[in-house]
Structure formats: C-alpha cells, structure tokens
Design an enzyme around this catalytic site. Sequence first.
Site, PDB file in Angstrom:
ATOM      1  CE1 TYR A 180      22.666  29.510  52.270  1.00  0.00           C
ATOM      2  CE2 TYR A 180      22.645  29.082  49.911  1.00  0.00           C
ATOM      3  CZ  TYR A 180      22.101  28.896  51.180  1.00  0.00           C
ATOM      4  OH  TYR A 180      21.023  28.079  51.341  1.00  0.00           O
TER       5      TYR A 180
ATOM      6  CG  PHE B 193      21.076  30.870  59.578  1.00  0.00           C
ATOM      7  CD1 PHE B 193      20.552  30.936  58.298  1.00  0.00           C
ATOM      8  CD2 PHE B 193      21.819  31.946  60.042  1.00  0.00           C
ATOM      9  CE1 PHE B 193      20.768  32.035  57.496  1.00  0.00           C
ATOM     10  CE2 PHE B 193      22.034  33.053  59.250  1.00  0.00           C
ATOM     11  CZ  PHE B 193      21.513  33.102  57.969  1.00  0.00           C
ATOM     12  CG  ASP B 194      20.625  27.374  54.613  1.00  0.00           C
ATOM     13  OD1 ASP B 194      20.941  26.178  54.480  1.00  0.00           O
ATOM     14  OD2 ASP B 194      19.917  27.966  53.784  1.00  0.00           O
TER      15      ASP B 194
ATOM     16  CB  ILE C 219      16.822  38.763  52.124  1.00  0.00           C
ATOM     17  CG1 ILE C 219      18.281  38.296  52.106  1.00  0.00           C
ATOM     18  CG2 ILE C 219      15.919  37.791  52.854  1.00  0.00           C
ATOM     19  CD1 ILE C 219      18.894  38.097  53.471  1.00  0.00           C
TER      20      ILE C 219
ATOM     21  CE1 TYR D 280      14.295  35.435  54.987  1.00  0.00           C
ATOM     22  CE2 TYR D 280      16.319  35.261  56.261  1.00  0.00           C
ATOM     23  CZ  TYR D 280      15.557  34.905  55.174  1.00  0.00           C
ATOM     24  OH  TYR D 280      16.052  34.022  54.247  1.00  0.00           O
TER      25      TYR D 280
ATOM     26  CG  PHE E  31      24.267  35.287  53.985  1.00  0.00           C
ATOM     27  CD1 PHE E  31      23.835  33.976  53.848  1.00  0.00           C
ATOM     28  CD2 PHE E  31      23.385  36.236  54.481  1.00  0.00           C
ATOM     29  CE1 PHE E  31      22.545  33.619  54.194  1.00  0.00           C
ATOM     30  CE2 PHE E  31      22.092  35.882  54.820  1.00  0.00           C
ATOM     31  CZ  PHE E  31      21.669  34.573  54.680  1.00  0.00           C
TER      32      PHE E  31
END
Length: 188
Positions: free
Chosen positions: A55, A65-66, A86, A112, A129
């Site tokens: 991902y 962010f990731d 999540i 979140y 994502f």
Amino acid sequence: MDWTSRLILCSYLISLHREISAGAKKRKDLETIVEFKPAYCEEKADNGDFVSVHYTGTLENGQMFDSSLAKGRQPLEFQLGKGKVIKGWEMGIKGMCIGEKRKLIIPPHLGYGSRAIENVIPANSVLIFETELISIKKKSSFDPVLLLQIAIWPILAGMLLYYLYRKANQESSLAKSEGKSHKRNKRK
C-alpha cells in the site's frame, strides 16, 4: 443583467451545487476504485483470511504519509475481519483477488476519525490508499473447538458403552459364580 446572463449564472450555480453535493456524498462512504483486476481470480479475500497487502497512503492534498513499498519495508499482513486495521481497509480489501489493485478513498469515520496520528495524519482526514493484494492464506478449516465438540460425543458414547459392558460382565460373572456355589451346596 439580461435574461440570458441570468440563465447562464443559474445553470452554473446549479451545476456547482450538484458537484459540491456529490463530493459530500462520496466522503460519507468508502469509495473503491478497481485499478487492475487479474483476468483469472482463483480466490477472493474474505473475513478470517490472512492477507498480505502492499500500500501507499496519501492525504487528499497528495502528501504521502506511509508506504510499504519504501526500501526495506514488507507488505502489511493481517487477518481480515478481526478489526486489526481501520474499517475502510476491512471493507475495501474484502473481495479482492491476488494481484488486484484498488484505490481506497476512506472518509474520516472509516479511518482514524477525529484522532490525529503522530503529527502525520491530521484529525478528520480523508485517506487515500493505493493497494495491491499480494497473497491470501485461507482461514484454517481446522477448528480445535469444533473438532472437540464433534469428537466428544462418540468418545462419551464409547465410554458409556464400555462401562455398561463391564458392568454387565461383572453381573454375569457374579451370577455364574453364585449359581455354581448354589449347585455345590445342593450336592452336599
């Protein structure tokens, strides 16, 4: 302002209102965009399965962010349907085929929510994502509890039959020995 200009302005405002309303509706629900689906799909990810997913996560403004694709990182592995990720991921990964790529646009309440995550993800963020399902390990059909439930009845039945058999043999032996001693007593 003439009628033509007013009509154009009204049309523009109506279309703008529709776009804003459509955008608001999209953010209420998970949006799943299939970017690639293999021609052959042998199995699909389902609740209870262990899945491995590559991902890349970004915010709406495009800020990453990731990513599991970063050097030295591995795909994320988790059991689907167990609340380990999540809710937007739970919903978006379910039904994917190995090799399938999906873009998940996750509204805050499926991500979140009002929590900020380590100064990386602001509160109430829409998360995007890019995902690829790498592998599926089906949930095991071996369930020790179910096996015990199935096996316990024949075991108990066998123990009961053995107990009754032994008791019947003891009573039979006792009756025979009493009969023999009774015959001996008659002869004397």
